[in-house]
Motif scaffolding. Structure first.
Motif, PDB file in Angstrom:
ATOM      1  N   LYS A   1      24.526   3.492  50.503  1.00  0.00           N
ATOM      2  CA  LYS A   1      25.530   4.511  50.178  1.00  0.00           C
ATOM      3  C   LYS A   1      26.423   3.970  49.063  1.00  0.00           C
ATOM      4  CE  LYS A   1      27.442   6.748  53.673  1.00  0.00           C
ATOM      5  NZ  LYS A   1      26.934   8.124  53.618  1.00  0.00           N
ATOM      6  N   VAL A   2      26.372   4.642  47.912  1.00  0.00           N
ATOM      7  CA  VAL A   2      27.086   4.194  46.718  1.00  0.00           C
ATOM      8  C   VAL A   2      28.043   5.284  46.254  1.00  0.00           C
ATOM      9  CG1 VAL A   2      26.857   3.336  44.363  1.00  0.00           C
ATOM     10  CG2 VAL A   2      25.067   2.832  46.044  1.00  0.00           C
ATOM     11  N   ALA A   3      29.284   4.874  45.938  1.00  0.00           N
ATOM     12  CA  ALA A   3      30.266   5.795  45.353  1.00  0.00           C
ATOM     13  C   ALA A   3      30.431   5.445  43.875  1.00  0.00           C
ATOM     14  CB  ALA A   3      31.583   5.696  46.079  1.00  0.00           C
ATOM     15  N   TYR A   4      30.427   6.489  43.039  1.00  0.00           N
ATOM     16  CA  TYR A   4      30.522   6.315  41.592  1.00  0.00           C
ATOM     17  C   TYR A   4      31.775   7.069  41.148  1.00  0.00           C
ATOM     18  CZ  TYR A   4      28.545   5.980  36.792  1.00  0.00           C
ATOM     19  OH  TYR A   4      28.285   5.688  35.466  1.00  0.00           O
ATOM     20  N   LEU A   5      32.828   6.323  40.823  1.00  0.00           N
ATOM     21  CA  LEU A   5      34.118   6.926  40.475  1.00  0.00           C
ATOM     22  C   LEU A   5      34.250   6.988  38.958  1.00  0.00           C
ATOM     23  CD1 LEU A   5      34.452   6.205  43.458  1.00  0.00           C
ATOM     24  CD2 LEU A   5      36.801   5.456  42.952  1.00  0.00           C
ATOM     25  N   MET A   6      34.089   8.181  38.403  1.00  0.00           N
ATOM     26  CA  MET A   6      34.164   8.361  36.954  1.00  0.00           C
ATOM     27  C   MET A   6      35.622   8.685  36.593  1.00  0.00           C
ATOM     28  SD  MET A   6      30.638  10.604  36.595  1.00  0.00           S
ATOM     29  CE  MET A   6      30.538  10.566  34.804  1.00  0.00           C
ATOM     30  N   VAL A   7      36.336   7.657  36.133  1.00  0.00           N
ATOM     31  CA  VAL A   7      37.769   7.774  35.874  1.00  0.00           C
ATOM     32  C   VAL A   7      38.009   7.957  34.382  1.00  0.00           C
ATOM     33  CG1 VAL A   7      40.014   6.667  36.140  1.00  0.00           C
ATOM     34  CG2 VAL A   7      38.228   6.305  37.863  1.00  0.00           C
ATOM     35  N   ASP A   8      38.756   8.975  34.033  1.00  0.00           N
ATOM     36  CA  ASP A   8      39.041   9.279  32.631  1.00  0.00           C
ATOM     37  C   ASP A   8      40.187   8.405  32.125  1.00  0.00           C
ATOM     38  OD1 ASP A   8      39.060  10.472  30.176  1.00  0.00           O
ATOM     39  OD2 ASP A   8      39.449  12.505  30.889  1.00  0.00           O
ATOM     40  N   ALA A   9      39.956   7.695  31.013  1.00  0.00           N
ATOM     41  CA  ALA A   9      41.005   6.956  30.285  1.00  0.00           C
ATOM     42  C   ALA A   9      41.571   5.773  31.063  1.00  0.00           C
ATOM     43  CB  ALA A   9      42.129   7.899  29.857  1.00  0.00           C
ATOM     44  N   LEU A  10      40.701   4.999  31.689  1.00  0.00           N
ATOM     45  CA  LEU A  10      41.138   3.791  32.392  1.00  0.00           C
ATOM     46  C   LEU A  10      41.025   2.618  31.417  1.00  0.00           C
ATOM     47  CD1 LEU A  10      42.022   2.743  35.251  1.00  0.00           C
ATOM     48  CD2 LEU A  10      39.628   2.104  35.572  1.00  0.00           C
ATOM     49  N   ARG A  11      42.105   2.325  30.717  1.00  0.00           N
ATOM     50  CA  ARG A  11      42.094   1.267  29.716  1.00  0.00           C
ATOM     51  C   ARG A  11      41.812  -0.089  30.371  1.00  0.00           C
ATOM     52  NH1 ARG A  11      47.048   0.800  25.474  1.00  0.00           N
ATOM     53  NH2 ARG A  11      48.201   0.132  27.329  1.00  0.00           N
TER      54      ARG A  11
ATOM     55  N   LEU B   1      27.811   9.409  46.003  1.00  0.00           N
ATOM     56  CA  LEU B   1      28.986  10.273  45.926  1.00  0.00           C
ATOM     57  C   LEU B   1      29.678  10.017  44.594  1.00  0.00           C
ATOM     58  CD1 LEU B   1      30.980  12.294  47.218  1.00  0.00           C
ATOM     59  CD2 LEU B   1      32.195  10.306  48.170  1.00  0.00           C
ATOM     60  N   VAL B   2      29.739  11.038  43.755  1.00  0.00           N
ATOM     61  CA  VAL B   2      30.431  10.932  42.473  1.00  0.00           C
ATOM     62  C   VAL B   2      31.805  11.579  42.618  1.00  0.00           C
ATOM     63  CG1 VAL B   2      30.462  11.618  40.061  1.00  0.00           C
ATOM     64  CG2 VAL B   2      28.314  10.888  41.112  1.00  0.00           C
TER      65      VAL B   2
END
Length: 844
Positions: free
Chosen positions: A468-478, A581-582
């Motif tokens: 079970k893998v979670a993929y957190l696509m975060v916008d603008a994480l410098r 889970l995205v």
């Protein structure tokens, strides 16, 4: 305790315990008997009064016994002055002993604090005035005279009323009586006559009030004590208008300063001190009358002094005198006036300004060593220069926290100076980056590219069903935010931070597409109907739905997606059978795009949500979390009017006012390279952009889309989830308090005290991370801990060890009024440690 016992037990004995050897120099032969009676089985005393030859031999023998541990301490009495110059030390046969054991720290006297007068003042702190009077008459009074001081004074009614005995404690209680003491003071006036005598004898105050109540006497005493400390500390002449204000004599200085310091340092009396000092300052018009005084000394008795010290520090920073700024900050870090949220915000801004200026200077010196290649430049950014960006973000956060109350523009010059220094360094770095970009292209060979993240870090974990893998696509994480996030997630599992190179151009449309499966081989950027359209394997991926459909086609029912905020707020349930889970987060970019002035504070909330999400994922049975981002960003606060770049002529698509795709003429203000050299598969032949950090449109405080280290070098965080490491809540008790039990706040920047109290021996070495929030009756957040000081600017949390305390400013929302709770929360689980019920009572 008589004076001889005091000298033996409080002066000589502690030094012998520390150094084993003590050489007492005494040209007046005042302390000879005091030293001789200190000899016993464990301590040898050598007297050099009669024969230096014999005493020298005795000292050498005793030193040998000390080395053999036959004795534990050696005291040498020398009836001569202590040698100060090197030539004098060479002639003194006993100087060696002090040098061997502490480089003359093992000698007496050492400085003004060891003078006979100073020792007597310490021994008789309640009778400092009388001690000084005696020394004015006789510079060398006998021990018997000193012992007789205070023998005839007693205050039976005061002692019975206040339940304290020493003069110092009586004065303190008269200034800030406890509840039971106040009841006793108001029950009668038998104590008043003694109070008049005590005040005159101890600090020289002749009461003018004819009142016999505590309130009347207390008001006059407060004014006298506070004004006296102010005058004692004032290096310059007192203004003529204040010359006749009653104040203590010089003899009372130690007692006055001791009482004032106690009032300021005791948490129970700080609020009263602040209230009284503000009232006295206003009554005496000190701020206006002392307006022309440059040097107000070291102490900030009154609030106007604290503001003056702040102005001095700001002026020093403008002159690049960082040593003076640091000195002022260190002096005032524990100032009582930091207990006021408004003052704390000013000092936090100054502190963050100094940190940014010094880090800019350090990195400016080091940058020259890392200019030879793009690889070297990136390594320097990842290892060190990212701290410049972090401190700049925290500086802008401090500006945002204070600007709303800076109606006079007091700190605007400082802001401009700091931003200018940051901007100059960034431009130097940027010119190096675009030079290497033109020469070597993008991405850099051998480094992880964003287009490879899914296929290398996520896909292999899903090769076997059941993971079970979670993929957190975060916008603008410098990248520097990734460093902060990595530290926050450490308690949830094994965390690894690596860097990746963003896909050009560094915009969300392209960056989110680059994080999909097959992006490394299938991502293309084409121009369709005058717009940039990304596609993977010829399938358009310009919308969220299209991007998610790419993943769904590959993983089917094993896949589920949603907004990260909805997951945190339990707005959807993870379905049975979900193995990928995205979760999508766009808050950082969205807030910067729409509200750049206040966006730095939103970063805290965004990282907070990610942290809570990771903890929930662990509870939901996920074993792995991968957190990538589409691009970084740049905060363009240093830009001035006209700091823009004109576009190249030609057939170009303008991408976010920071770069161009297409074809056209080149000029000296732009970098330009073929799209394939820039790592872009496209029907457009060229990528171009400003060589500097300029944009094509003025007024942009925040942007991405171009080519810079801040926009294009991004973090990737992987977490292998495991059991929590934070100590359990039952092992320690978190306690909140506000102004000794007050229930109403009168400022939008109230300061609360938070403490962690140990419950068992196993939690004494644990760190407790706490999130502080003000919530209304519906659970909506109406106030948060102001970043800076004890509050981590990236996480908004406070980390305390058991038995630690901290004063925290809570920044309330401007529009909120009414009842609320301040809650101390576990930042991972959002469980409540404790709460405090308050309500607003604003005067305006």
């Amino acid at each position: 305790m008589n004076i001889q016992e005091f000298i033996q037990e409080q002066v000589f004995a502690p030094r012998l315990e520390k150094h084993q050897v003590l050489v007492v120099y005494d040209p007046e032969q005042r302390y000879r008997d005091t030293c001789l009676v200190m000899a016993d089985d464990r301590r040898k005393v050598v007297d050099a009064s009669d024969s230096s030859i014999i005493s020298r031999a005795q000292a050498i023998q005793a030193l040998g016994e000390l080395g053999q541990q036959s004795i534990e301490q050696l005291l040498v009495y020398v009836p001569a002055a202590r040698p100060l110059e090197d030539e004098e030390k060479q002639k003194d046969p006993f100087a060696l002993y002090g040098a061997l054991y502490g480089e003359f720290e093992a000698a007496f006297p050492m400085g003004d604090g060891d003078s006979y007068l100073s020792i007597c003042l310490k021994a008789k702190p309640d009778h400092a005035t009388e001690v000084r009077r005696i020394f004015e008459q006789d510079a060398n009074p006998s021990f018997a005279v000193i012992d007789a001081i205070g023998g005839g004074l007693s205050w039976p009614n005061l002692i019975a009323t206040l339940k304290v005995e020493s003069t110092r404690d009586i004065l303190f209680s008269l200034l800030v009586p406890g509840d039971s003491q106040l009841v006793s003071l108001n029950a009668g006036d038998s104590w008043v006559a003694e109070t008049r005598e005590l005040l005159k004898a101890s600090i020289g105050l002749t009461l003018k009030t004819r009142g016999k109540t505590w309130s009347a006497i207390g008001e006059e005493l407060w004014r006298f004590v506070l004004f006296s400390e102010f005058v004692f500390d004032l290096p310059e002449p007192l203004p003529a208008a204040l010359a006749d204000v009653p104040r203590a004599t010089e003899a009372a200085k130690p007692l006055v300063e001791d009482i004032c310091e106690r009032l300021r340092s005791d948490r129970r009396t700080q609020a009263t001190y602040i209230e009284r000092a503000e009232a006295v300052e206003a009554e005496l018009e000190l701020s206006s009358l002392c307006d022309g005084i440059v040097d107000l000394g070291e102490r900030d008795t009154f609030p106007f002094e604290e503001r003056t010290f702040l102005h001095q520090a700001m002026d020093a920073l403008q002159r690049d005198d960082t040593d003076k700024v640091r000195h002022i900050l260190s002096r005032h870090v524990q100032s009582v006036w930091t207990g006021k949220g408004e003052s704390q915000a000013q000092w936090d801004l100054l502190r963050s300004a100094l940190a940014l200026v010094e880090t800019c200077q350090d990195n400016d010196r080091l940058l020259v060593e890392h200019t030879r290649s793009m690889e070297s430049l990136i390594d320097f950014y990842l290892a060190q220069f990212r701290e410049v960006d972090r401190l700049h973000r925290e500086f802008e956060q401090a500006v945002s926290d204070y600007d709303w109350q800076d109606t006079q523009g007091l700190m605007h010059p400082l802001q401009q100076r700091v931003r200018k220094q940051y901007g100059q360094l960034i431009e130097k770095l940027q010119l190096l980056f675009t030079k290497h970009l033109t020469n070597s292209g993008w991405p850099v060979s051998g480094r992880l590219a964003n287009t490879e993240v899914f296929d290398k870090l996520v896909g292999p974990k899903l090769a076997q069903s059941g993971n079970k893998v979670a993929y957190l696509m975060v916008d603008a994480l410098r990248y520097e935010l990734g460093v902060a996030l990595e530290q926050q997630l450490a308690e949830d599992g094994k965390v690894e931070l690596t860097s990746a190179l963003a896909q050009l151009p560094s915009i969300t449309l392209v960056g989110m597409a680059s994080l999909l499966p097959d992006a490394s081989t299938g991502l293309k950027l084409n121009r369709i109907d005058g717009k940039l359209v990304p596609a993977i394997n010829d399938q358009e991926v310009k919308t969220v739905a299209q991007r998610m459909d790419v993943i769904r086609k590959r993983y089917g029912q094993r896949f589920q997606e949603g907004r990260l905020e909805d997951f945190v707020r339990n707005r959807f349930k993870v379905e049975d059978g979900t193995e990928l889970l995205v979760l999508r987060s766009v808050e950082i970019d969205g807030h910067f795009e729409n509200h750049p002035d206040t966006a730095p504070n939103e970063i805290i909330n965004a990282l907070k949500r990610i942290r809570v999400a990771v903890h929930k994922l662990k509870d939901a049975g996920f074993s792995d979390v991968v957190i990538p981002t589409d691009h970084g960003f740049f905060m363009n606060t240093h830009a001035q009017a006209g700091d823009t770049c004109s576009k190249n002529s030609g057939d170009w698509l303008n991408i976010h006012e920071r770069c161009l795709l297409g074809d056209g003429a080149a000029d000296g203000n732009h970098y330009e390279l073929a799209t394939d050299k820039a790592g872009i598969r496209s029907d457009m032949p060229k990528l171009a952009g400003p060589l500097t950090m300029a944009s094509y449109r003025s007024g942009m405080l925040y942007y991405h889309g171009g080519a810079s280290l801040q926009e294009c070098v991004v973090p990737v965080i992987t977490v292998k989830l495991e059991a929590s490491k934070q100590a359990a809540i039952e092992q320690a008790s978190v306690v909140l308090s506000y102004k000794n039990g007050a229930k109403r706040i009168t400022t939008r920047l109230p300061v609360v005290e938070i403490a962690v109290e140990t419950q068992d021996m196993f939690s004494t070495h644990s760190d407790f991370e706490i999130l502080l929030e003000a919530q209304d009756k519906n659970g909506n957040v109406v106030g948060e801990a102001k970043p800076g000081g004890a509050v981590n600017p990236a996480t908004g949390t406070i980390t305390l060890r058991p038995d630690d305390k901290a004063q925290i400013t809570v920044k309330m929302q401007m529009e909120f009024e009414g009842k609320f709770k301040i809650k101390a929360l576990n930042p991972s689980t959002m469980a409540t440690y404790c709460q405090l019920d308050l309500e607003t009572d604003y005067t305006v």
